[in-house]
Design an enzyme around this catalytic site. Structure first.
Site, PDB file in Angstrom:
ATOM      1  N   TRP A  62      55.069  30.307  30.576  1.00  0.00           N
ATOM      2  CA  TRP A  62      53.765  30.938  30.736  1.00  0.00           C
ATOM      3  C   TRP A  62      52.701  29.882  30.972  1.00  0.00           C
ATOM      4  CZ3 TRP A  62      52.246  33.503  25.383  1.00  0.00           C
ATOM      5  CH2 TRP A  62      52.512  32.614  24.337  1.00  0.00           C
ATOM      6  N   ASN A  63      51.536  30.362  31.449  1.00  0.00           N
ATOM      7  CA  ASN A  63      50.473  29.458  31.864  1.00  0.00           C
ATOM      8  C   ASN A  63      49.133  29.870  31.273  1.00  0.00           C
ATOM      9  OD1 ASN A  63      52.166  28.078  33.882  1.00  0.00           O
ATOM     10  ND2 ASN A  63      51.980  29.973  35.055  1.00  0.00           N
ATOM     11  N   HIS A  70      34.843  36.449  39.914  1.00  0.00           N
ATOM     12  CA  HIS A  70      34.746  36.877  41.319  1.00  0.00           C
ATOM     13  C   HIS A  70      35.465  35.859  42.200  1.00  0.00           C
ATOM     14  CE1 HIS A  70      31.780  40.038  40.283  1.00  0.00           C
ATOM     15  NE2 HIS A  70      31.578  39.210  39.269  1.00  0.00           N
ATOM     16  N   HIS A  74      38.879  40.434  44.644  1.00  0.00           N
ATOM     17  CA  HIS A  74      38.246  40.742  43.369  1.00  0.00           C
ATOM     18  C   HIS A  74      37.370  41.983  43.455  1.00  0.00           C
ATOM     19  CE1 HIS A  74      35.074  38.226  45.280  1.00  0.00           C
ATOM     20  NE2 HIS A  74      34.248  39.026  44.630  1.00  0.00           N
ATOM     21  N   ASP A  76      33.813  43.904  42.177  1.00  0.00           N
ATOM     22  CA  ASP A  76      32.428  43.742  41.729  1.00  0.00           C
ATOM     23  C   ASP A  76      32.012  45.009  40.979  1.00  0.00           C
ATOM     24  OD1 ASP A  76      32.367  41.368  43.126  1.00  0.00           O
ATOM     25  OD2 ASP A  76      31.123  42.121  44.761  1.00  0.00           O
ATOM     26  N   HIS A  80      27.313  43.321  37.873  1.00  0.00           N
ATOM     27  CA  HIS A  80      27.326  42.040  38.584  1.00  0.00           C
ATOM     28  C   HIS A  80      25.962  41.716  39.200  1.00  0.00           C
ATOM     29  CE1 HIS A  80      28.537  38.778  41.118  1.00  0.00           C
ATOM     30  NE2 HIS A  80      28.557  39.482  42.244  1.00  0.00           N
ATOM     31  N   HIS A 209      24.865  44.143  48.025  1.00  0.00           N
ATOM     32  CA  HIS A 209      25.003  44.035  46.576  1.00  0.00           C
ATOM     33  C   HIS A 209      23.894  44.829  45.876  1.00  0.00           C
ATOM     34  CE1 HIS A 209      27.817  40.690  47.259  1.00  0.00           C
ATOM     35  NE2 HIS A 209      28.116  40.754  45.964  1.00  0.00           N
TER      36      HIS A 209
END
Length: 258
Positions: A62-63, A70, A74, A76, A80, A209
């Site tokens: 695992w990491n 974002h 992705h 929004d 945001h 946006h």
């Protein structure tokens, strides 16, 4: 299981419905949007091994991952943007899950973008599309197909000139129509953000946006494989991580199409 859900599974198993991945790979080479140096930047993706079948963990791998919300393909959320900061249920953990699923309306402006990378989808473009495909329905995902995801290098994808980035997007009047008159779930793009590359210079700046998130709508960025979808007839599922107070999230966007 209802007959309808049984039919869905049967159609998938028979190959009469396809599941199409609209998501870019997420890793250290994923492009990240650049901001003027007066603003805090979003970091790129870093992935560090915790253990990988070794003395730190003999049977598991695992990491740890580190990135901005974002990054890559992705989501929004309304919070945001400042216009959506006071809306109810405006964060990744409070949005009703039903709102992650909706019909896809794919608007192809690939030819226009080839001629002009700053091309903006106009209300007239939307009107022509609706004449051919029907009115954009309520609670749809409107996906802007531009061919941008075929750009292979970060330099080509960000397309930054001396006057800033150049990439296509939505005319502010089109964003208003989609958010208010059509009442969509949100919009999706192949570019790094849902506003055009030069939108910081618009009046007002970043109108997509501002309009979308002020109306409680969503954005999907860095999509791919939109050429595999019909103009209408597909369903998109775009569910972000359930981040507490999250303004957005990397996500796996999938479409179910004929």
């Amino acid at each position: 299981m209802s007959t309808l859900l049984q039919q869905l599974v049967a159609e998938l198993d028979a190959g009469r419905l396809r599941v199409i991945d609209l998501t870019q790979p997420l890793g250290p080479d994923t492009p990240v949007i650049g901001l003027p140096p007066i603003f805090a930047p979003s970091p790129g993706v870093t992935i560090d091994v915790i253990s990988k079948y070794d003395d730190k963990g003999p049977a598991w791998y695992w990491n740890t991952i580190h990135m901005g919300e974002h990054t890559g393909t992705h989501f929004d959320a309304p919070v945001h943007w400042v216009t959506g900061k006071d809306l109810p249920n405006n964060t990744c953990d409070t949005i009703e899950p039903r709102r992650f699923v909706g019909p896809a309306c794919v608007i192809d402006i690939t030819r226009e973008v080839e001629a002009n990378p700053d091309y903006l989808l106009t209300p007239q473009d939307l009107e022509r599309w609706e004449k051919a495909n029907g009115r954009v329905p309520k609670n749809a995902w409107v996906l802007l197909r531009t061919g941008w995801s075929t750009r292979k290098t970060t330099k080509e994808f960000l397309n930054v000139g001396e006057d800033g980035p150049h990439a296509p997007g939505f005319h502010q009047d089109t964003s208003r129509i989609l958010a208010h008159d059509r009442d969509v779930l949100g919009v999706g793009v192949e570019t790094i953000g849902t506003d055009a590359g030069q939108a910081g210079r618009f009046d007002p700046p970043f109108p997509n946006h501002s309009t979308m998130h002020g109306a409680g709508k969503f954005g999907l960025a860095s999509l791919c494989n939109l050429e595999q979808l019909p103009a209408v007839g597909a369903v998109v599922i775009a569910a972000p991580l359930k981040l507490v107070h999250g303004s957005g999230s990397p996500l796996r966007v999938i479409a179910i199409a004929p």
